[in-house]
Structures are given as structure tokens and as C-alpha cells.
Scaffold this active site. Structure first.
Site, PDB file in Angstrom:
ATOM      1  N   GLY A  13       0.864  -1.187   0.000  1.00 46.30           N
ATOM      2  CA  GLY A  13       0.000   0.000   0.000  1.00 46.30           C
ATOM      3  C   GLY A  13       0.896   1.231   0.000  1.00 46.30           C
ATOM      4  O   GLY A  13       0.681   2.162   0.767  1.00 46.30           O
ATOM      5  N   GLY A  14       1.908   1.223  -0.879  1.00 47.36           N
ATOM      6  CA  GLY A  14       2.961   2.242  -0.800  1.00 47.36           C
ATOM      7  C   GLY A  14       2.942   3.257  -1.917  1.00 47.36           C
ATOM      8  O   GLY A  14       3.949   3.923  -2.156  1.00 47.36           O
ATOM      9  N   GLY A  17      -1.277   8.218  -0.388  1.00 44.64           N
ATOM     10  CA  GLY A  17      -1.529   8.513   1.028  1.00 44.64           C
ATOM     11  C   GLY A  17      -0.284   8.364   1.891  1.00 44.64           C
ATOM     12  O   GLY A  17       0.824   8.725   1.488  1.00 44.64           O
ATOM     13  N   ILE A  18      -0.482   7.813   3.080  1.00 44.17           N
ATOM     14  CA  ILE A  18       0.629   7.651   4.021  1.00 44.17           C
ATOM     15  C   ILE A  18       1.700   6.742   3.424  1.00 44.17           C
ATOM     16  O   ILE A  18       2.898   7.019   3.513  1.00 44.17           O
ATOM     17  CB  ILE A  18       0.092   7.083   5.360  1.00 44.17           C
ATOM     18  CG1 ILE A  18      -0.739   8.153   6.079  1.00 44.17           C
ATOM     19  CG2 ILE A  18       1.227   6.562   6.236  1.00 44.17           C
ATOM     20  CD1 ILE A  18      -1.541   7.634   7.267  1.00 44.17           C
ATOM     21  N   GLY A  19       1.282   5.652   2.783  1.00 40.89           N
ATOM     22  CA  GLY A  19       2.250   4.718   2.192  1.00 40.89           C
ATOM     23  C   GLY A  19       3.085   5.386   1.106  1.00 40.89           C
ATOM     24  O   GLY A  19       4.290   5.121   0.986  1.00 40.89           O
ATOM     25  N   TYR A 149     -13.145  -1.280  12.527  1.00 37.66           N
ATOM     26  CA  TYR A 149     -11.840  -0.711  12.164  1.00 37.66           C
ATOM     27  C   TYR A 149     -10.927  -0.649  13.395  1.00 37.66           C
ATOM     28  O   TYR A 149      -9.767  -1.083  13.356  1.00 37.66           O
ATOM     29  CB  TYR A 149     -12.044   0.685  11.573  1.00 37.66           C
ATOM     30  CG  TYR A 149     -10.764   1.418  11.250  1.00 37.66           C
ATOM     31  CD1 TYR A 149      -9.949   1.001  10.194  1.00 37.66           C
ATOM     32  CD2 TYR A 149     -10.360   2.529  11.989  1.00 37.66           C
ATOM     33  CE1 TYR A 149      -8.770   1.679   9.899  1.00 37.66           C
ATOM     34  CE2 TYR A 149      -9.197   3.215  11.698  1.00 37.66           C
ATOM     35  CZ  TYR A 149      -8.401   2.785  10.645  1.00 37.66           C
ATOM     36  OH  TYR A 149      -7.235   3.461  10.348  1.00 37.66           O
TER      37      TYR A 149
END
Ligand SMILES: NC(=O)c1ccc[n+]([C@@H]2O[C@H](COP(=O)([O-])OP(=O)(O)OC[C@H]3O[C@@H](n4cnc5c(N)ncnc54)[C@H](OP(=O)(O)O)[C@@H]3O)[C@@H](O)[C@H]2O)c1
Length: 242
Positions: A13-14, A17-19, A149
Site C-alpha cells: 500500500g505504498g 496517502g501515508i504509504g 476498524y
């Protein structure tokens, strides 16, 4: 800066966003970065313009995709030094609206795929390797409507402790970064009302930026945290800390 010079990194997931911020920060610190997402490079062409980031299309929920990624890196590099598991999803569902599908999808990505990503990396990670999981302060604060979550992220915190213990004899450290509300596409999917309410609960008075989460991931991935394992770093403007 070369805090990750010659380190082979996989960020699941890179790409966005954060990734995506983690991949960029790691590359700027000298790492070779393999960044996976369901859409591959297509969603962020700028990212792969940096020569040291290789975007790979792979759905983290699909174990065959994960194994293909490990095999590609094994063939191209022979090892992985740093694994970051970032892919995750967050959907609103108060108790009376939790469906089996919501439960399975959320646990399937946030927990199940994370378990098999960490399991899969072990035999291509050598002593000195580091694993950074992306949790959430949602595991601690009981946000209304985000019970499933929050429970997935509590599982991530728990696995961090167990794996830190199990992998210490192999010289592998495992830690978790737990962001608070952070300005990404995931957050953009919530209403302005929710975002304003969240910001008002943060002592520092604003949401975090992906690069601020990436800075904590860099610390845990690098030798600067050589005596830190099983730990959690919250990057939340104080939201769950005070
Ligand atoms: N944003 C926040 O406020 C916040 C707060 C606390 C914790 N977190 C955690 O931080 C992590 C990242 O969140 P974010 O806000 O950056 O999310 P985001 O903006 O939705 O980005 C998620 C990234 O992961 C990829 N991804 C999603 N599902 C995937 C899958 N099945 N397989 C592979 N890649 C996948 C996405 O690319 P594709 O769409 O191309 O797959 C995208 O690159 C999550 O674990 C989340 O729970 C976020």
C-alpha cells in the site's frame, strides 16, 4: 540523507496517502523501494518518476499477489531489509449496521493480509531487518461507528508485541506507527463535518500530514531505533495521548 542507504524496502500500500509518503521518504534516504497498490503506478505517476521506487500492481488481500511480489524481490534483490505494511481500509459502520461483508473486508485487509505479509517476508529478511506496521489510534479511543476498524488496529498492536518477541532471536525488530487523523484520500472520503469534529479533538489543532507519519516510520525502519522493538509511536497531535 542516507539513513536507509542500500536498504531494500517493501511498502505494501505504498503508492498513495501515508504509504506513498513513506515510499518517497525512504527513497530520499537511499532505499530501493518496492511499493505495491491495487492500481500500481497508474495512480501516482510522479512517484515512480523517482528512479528508486518500483511500483507493483498487487492486491494485498490476495495471498497469491503477495507471494508474487516476494518472489519478484527475491529474484531481483535476494532480500528485503525493511517491510512496511500500510494498506488498510476504514469504513463507517455503527454496531447495528455491521454487515458480514464489512467485517470480512475490513479484517481481511487490515489483519489477515498483514499477517500473511509478515509471515511471507520472514524467510527473505536477514538479521538487522525491520518491520513497521501502520496501526491507528482508533484502537485506543473507541470512535463511534468505527468499531470494526478499531478492532483491526488493536489486533495490529497486539501482533506487534507478539512478533517482536518471536522475531527477536532472528535479529528482526517489529514496531507500529499509529497515526491520528491524517490528511489523505481515506480522510477525504469522510464529510467536512467529521473532519472538523476530528480536528477540534486534536490538541495541536489540526490533522497530521502523511510526511509526518513517514518520519516516524523512517525512525523505526532505520538503525536509529536499533534498541526499539514491540513499540508503538503515535503520530496524532496528542489526540489519544493527553
Ligand atoms: N488517514 C488517516 O487518518 C489514518 C489514520 C490512522 C491510521 N491510518 C492508516 O494508515 C494506512 C494508510 O491510510 P491512508 O489514509 O494513507 O489511506 P489511503 O489514502 O486510502 O491510501 C491507501 C493506499 O493503500 C493502497 N491500498 C488500498 N487497498 C489496498 C490493497 N488491497 N492492496 C494493496 N494496496 C492497497 C492504496 O492504493 P490502491 O487504491 O491503488 O490500492 C493507497 O496507495 C491505513 O492502514 C490506515 O488504516 C490512516
Amino acid at each position: 540523507m542516507t539513513r536507509l542507504a542500500n536498504k531494500i524496502s517493501l511498502v505494501i500500500g505504498g503508492v498513495g496517502g501515508i504509504g506513498g509518503a513513506v515510499s518517497q521518504r525512504f527513497a530520499s534516504e537511499g532505499a530501493q523501494v518496492y511499493a505495491t497498490s491495487r492500481k500500481g503506478a497508474e495512480s501516482q505517476p510522479d512517484l515512480t518518476g523517482m528512479g528508486s521506487i518500483h511500483a507493483i500492481q498487487a492486491d494485498a488481500s490476495n495471498n497469491a499477489d503477495l507471494q508474487r511480489v516476494f518472489e519478484q524481490i527475491r529474484l531481483e534483490q535476494g532480500r528485503i531489509d525493511v517491510l512496511v505494511v500500510n494498506a488498510g481500509l476504514s469504513e463507517y459502520a455503527p454496531l447495528d449496521e455491521i454487515s458480514e461483508d464489512h467485517f470480512d473486508r475490513t479484517f481481511g485487509l487490515n489483519v489477515r493480509s498483514l499477517v500473511f505479509a509478515v509471515q511471507g517476508v520472514i524467510d527473505i529478511m536477514q538479521p538487522g531487518g525491520t518491520i513497521v506496521l501502520i496501526g491507528s489510534i482508533a484502537s485506543d479511543i473507541g470512535t463511534r461507528g468505527y468499531g470494526v476498524y478499531g478492532a483491526t488496529k488493536a489486533a495490529v498492536r497486539s501482533f506487534t508485541r507478539t512478533w517482536a518477541n518471536e522475531l527477536a532471536p532472528k535479529g528482526i525488530r517489529v514496531n507500529v506507527v499509529s497515526p491520528g487523523p491524517t490528511d489523505t484520500a481515506m480522510m477525504a472520503r469522510t464529510s467536512q463535518e467529521v473532519r472538523d469534529a476530528l480536528s477540534s479533538m486534536i490538541p495541536l489543532g489540526r490533522m497530521g500530514r502523511p510526511d509526518e507519519v513517514a518520519a516516524a516510520a523512517l525512525f523505526l525502519a532505520s538503525d536509529e531505533s536499533s534498541f526499539t522493538t514491540g513499540a508503538e509511536i503515535a503520530v496524532d497531535g496528542g489526540m489519544a495521548q493527553v
